[in-house]
Write a protein that holds these residues in place. Sequence first.
Motif, PDB file in Angstrom:
ATOM      1  N   ALA A 108      -9.172   2.343  -2.527  1.00 17.35           N
ATOM      2  CA  ALA A 108     -10.562   2.057  -2.403  1.00 17.35           C
ATOM      3  C   ALA A 108     -10.764   0.677  -1.522  1.00 17.35           C
ATOM      4  CB  ALA A 108     -11.448   2.182  -3.582  1.00 17.35           C
ATOM      5  N   THR A 109     -10.039  -0.201  -2.066  1.00 21.30           N
ATOM      6  CA  THR A 109     -10.041  -1.734  -1.548  1.00 21.30           C
ATOM      7  C   THR A 109      -9.999  -1.850   0.016  1.00 21.30           C
ATOM      8  OG1 THR A 109      -8.014  -2.265  -1.864  1.00 21.30           O
ATOM      9  CG2 THR A 109      -9.225  -2.660  -3.700  1.00 21.30           C
TER      10      THR A 109
ATOM     11  N   GLU B  85       0.758  -1.398  -0.137  1.00 25.49           N
ATOM     12  CA  GLU B  85       0.107   0.005   0.009  1.00 25.49           C
ATOM     13  C   GLU B  85       0.939   1.334  -0.034  1.00 25.49           C
ATOM     14  OE1 GLU B  85      -2.702  -0.542   3.428  1.00 25.49           O
ATOM     15  OE2 GLU B  85      -3.522  -2.653   2.303  1.00 25.49           O
ATOM     16  N   TRP B  86       2.104   1.298   0.830  1.00 26.68           N
ATOM     17  CA  TRP B  86       2.800   2.482   1.015  1.00 26.68           C
ATOM     18  C   TRP B  86       3.683   2.596  -0.332  1.00 26.68           C
ATOM     19  CZ3 TRP B  86       1.638   6.482   3.372  1.00 26.68           C
ATOM     20  CH2 TRP B  86       0.889   6.367   4.574  1.00 26.68           C
ATOM     21  N   ILE B  87       4.074   1.526  -1.114  1.00 28.39           N
ATOM     22  CA  ILE B  87       4.952   1.792  -2.369  1.00 28.39           C
ATOM     23  C   ILE B  87       3.659   2.431  -3.349  1.00 28.39           C
ATOM     24  CG2 ILE B  87       5.910   0.383  -4.337  1.00 28.39           C
ATOM     25  CD1 ILE B  87       6.952  -1.648  -2.111  1.00 28.39           C
ATOM     26  N   GLY B  88       2.320   1.685  -3.369  1.00 23.22           N
ATOM     27  CA  GLY B  88       1.411   2.497  -4.390  1.00 23.22           C
ATOM     28  C   GLY B  88       1.168   3.821  -4.076  1.00 23.22           C
TER      29      GLY B  88
ATOM     30  N   ALA C  23      -7.224  -4.940  -9.932  1.00 24.75           N
ATOM     31  CA  ALA C  23      -6.141  -5.717 -10.629  1.00 24.75           C
ATOM     32  C   ALA C  23      -6.124  -5.440 -12.359  1.00 24.75           C
ATOM     33  CB  ALA C  23      -6.273  -7.293 -10.522  1.00 24.75           C
ATOM     34  N   ALA C  24      -7.607  -5.310 -12.637  1.00 18.58           N
ATOM     35  CA  ALA C  24      -7.713  -4.999 -13.898  1.00 18.58           C
ATOM     36  C   ALA C  24      -6.884  -3.845 -14.560  1.00 18.58           C
ATOM     37  CB  ALA C  24      -9.229  -4.976 -14.475  1.00 18.58           C
ATOM     38  N   LEU C  25      -6.980  -2.720 -13.565  1.00 18.47           N
ATOM     39  CA  LEU C  25      -6.322  -1.386 -13.915  1.00 18.47           C
ATOM     40  C   LEU C  25      -4.906  -1.679 -13.938  1.00 18.47           C
ATOM     41  CD1 LEU C  25      -8.600   0.839 -11.742  1.00 18.47           C
ATOM     42  CD2 LEU C  25      -8.266   1.101 -14.502  1.00 18.47           C
ATOM     43  N   ALA C  26      -4.362  -2.609 -12.987  1.00 12.39           N
ATOM     44  CA  ALA C  26      -2.948  -2.567 -12.965  1.00 12.39           C
ATOM     45  C   ALA C  26      -2.238  -3.337 -14.149  1.00 12.39           C
ATOM     46  CB  ALA C  26      -2.586  -3.369 -11.550  1.00 12.39           C
ATOM     47  N   TRP C  27      -3.315  -4.350 -14.762  1.00  7.01           N
ATOM     48  CA  TRP C  27      -2.847  -4.968 -15.940  1.00  7.01           C
ATOM     49  C   TRP C  27      -2.984  -4.142 -17.439  1.00  7.01           C
ATOM     50  CZ3 TRP C  27      -0.045  -8.966 -16.799  1.00  7.01           C
ATOM     51  CH2 TRP C  27      -0.140 -10.080 -15.715  1.00  7.01           C
TER      52      TRP C  27
ATOM     53  N   LEU D  18      -5.196   5.891 -11.316  1.00  9.71           N
ATOM     54  CA  LEU D  18      -6.420   5.053 -11.233  1.00  9.71           C
ATOM     55  C   LEU D  18      -6.280   3.933 -10.396  1.00  9.71           C
ATOM     56  CD1 LEU D  18      -8.321   5.626 -14.383  1.00  9.71           C
ATOM     57  CD2 LEU D  18      -9.054   6.535 -12.280  1.00  9.71           C
ATOM     58  N   VAL D  19      -4.990   3.272 -10.723  1.00  9.93           N
ATOM     59  CA  VAL D  19      -4.560   2.074  -9.971  1.00  9.93           C
ATOM     60  C   VAL D  19      -4.656   2.482  -8.729  1.00  9.93           C
ATOM     61  CG1 VAL D  19      -2.637   0.429  -9.789  1.00  9.93           C
ATOM     62  CG2 VAL D  19      -3.371   0.988 -11.965  1.00  9.93           C
ATOM     63  N   ALA D  20      -3.784   3.527  -8.317  1.00 10.86           N
ATOM     64  CA  ALA D  20      -3.694   3.873  -6.902  1.00 10.86           C
ATOM     65  C   ALA D  20      -4.984   4.163  -6.178  1.00 10.86           C
ATOM     66  CB  ALA D  20      -2.584   5.089  -6.607  1.00 10.86           C
TER      67      ALA D  20
END
Length: 161
Positions: free
Chosen positions: A105-106, A27-30, A122-126, A98-100
């Motif tokens: 949000a999760t 989370e902190w890396i994100g 996960a979809a956004l990360a891909w 958006l990924v972050a």
Amino acid sequence: MRLLHWLLVVSIGAAWATSDTIGPVHEWIGYAAAAIVGARLLWGFTGSTHARFGDFVAPPRTVVIYLRQIAAGSAPRHLGHNPAGGAMVLALLACVGLVAVSGWATTTELLWGYAWPVRVHAALAWLLVGLIVFHVAGVLLASWQHRENLVKAMITGVKRD
Ligand code: HEM
Ligand code: HEM
């Protein structure tokens, strides 16, 4: 700005490497990646000439024309980002953002326990992985077409006029 770029690359690599681990490290890396994007956005309005969005964000029509020129091997060289590169910069920054946000949000109480927010994340990360593949392919193609090493320029900051 170059430092921000390579820090962003490292942070996204690290976010992927830790994506299997539930907990604060990933989370902190994100959040670090999101902070880099935030800094880049500020720089896009206040920074030096070629770093400003006004310098390289082109209307979609111009981007399409430039993509056709790339296909024909006749794309003009730009000292800043070319129109296609500019569109990719916006897509990459937006996607990391958006990924972050979806990752954050999760972790909220409101969405806690549902499966779909993690799936969206996960979809956004891909999607980001897909953009990065096109980004690096674009960099290599432009380097080849203009006979200049853009990766080296992104490290040294030097480009011939
Ligand atoms: C996590 C992966 C990556 C992300 C999110 C990313 C993102 C970006 C962004 C946002 C820019 C615009 C720079 C700015 O104006 O601030 C950029 C430019 C650039 N990136 Fe990346 N990048 C990634 C990976 C890479 C890799 C692996 C390479 C090298 C092979 C690379 C080479 C470059 C180069 C050469 C430019 C400058 C392009 C130009 O001269 O117009 N990037 N990248
Ligand atoms: C911006 C860079 C980020 C990238 C590239 C990234 C990537 C990923 C990936 C690929 C997964 C695995 C999804 C799956 O299980 O299929 C994941 C899971 C997760 N990410 Fe991220 N993430 C980022 C940022 C964040 C942030 C900022 C947060 C929260 C503050 C976060 C929270 C989570 C959580 C809670 C999970 C899943 C945990 C679970 O399996 O239940 N991520 N991330």
